[in-house]
Design a protein around this motif. Sequence first.
Motif: not given
Length: 261
Positions: A16-19, A48-52, A57-61, A253-261
């Motif tokens: 996740d990045r933010g929400s 983003t995967l490389l950042s993990a 970047l700390t995984p959300a799960a 066009d970039a689709a909106p990212r899903t809200e983090a669970a």
Amino acid sequence: MPITPAAVRVSALRLDRGSRTILRDIDLTVAQGSVTAILGPSGCGKSTLLSALTGELTPAAGSVEVLGRPVPQRKRALLELRKGIGVLLQGNGLLTDLTAAENVALPLRTHTDLPAEVIRHLVEMKLHAVGLRAAADLYPRELSGGMARRVALARALALDPPLMLYDEPLTGLDPIASGVIMSLIARLNASLGLTSLIVTHHVHETLPIADRAVVIANGGIVFDGTPAELETTGDPLVRQFLKGEPDGPIPFDAAPRTEAA
């Protein structure tokens, strides 16, 4: 047949990045000694995967293991792990007020207590490995784009990391320089016994040197197999990406990212 140990192992990963959830349900195992191409359209979450993998970047799960151990969160342990990971940034990241040799020497001076003469010899070796020993005293402004990328590669290899991460290594390079860089990546991976992950949207330049291809789109992995299997896949989403078609399952066009669970 002996099982090749994994250099990278990712399980049920959500980032996740933010929400916003950028990637979810990512399962990936990268064998030691291999060259893996992480492909996908711009903005799909490859970097983003490389950042993990580097612990930025700390995984959300889920979980991330690099070089046989979980990526730590404690700063000192994370810095120790990062010594084993070489990263080639798409912007090179060279310091403009240092020569090519001084740029390559920087990780050695920062992370080791080696004598100056030993560092000088190591820098010569690294520059020689990328074909730029004669450019040691040049500043970044005096280098072509391809030369600057090779200096950055020599710097990434300075500490002899077993794992190399390439973030869009062909950005801004002409076809000849791109060919030189990809050939160099393949040769160094084989001669130094590295494991390489190449994040890129340059499919046709990367597949010839890759052992494995992974395609990321719409928030997840949509293909994982050999380059030959990728070329013959009938998956409409993957075919759209490979052919560069504007209409298809991947929206322009970039689709909106899903809200983090």
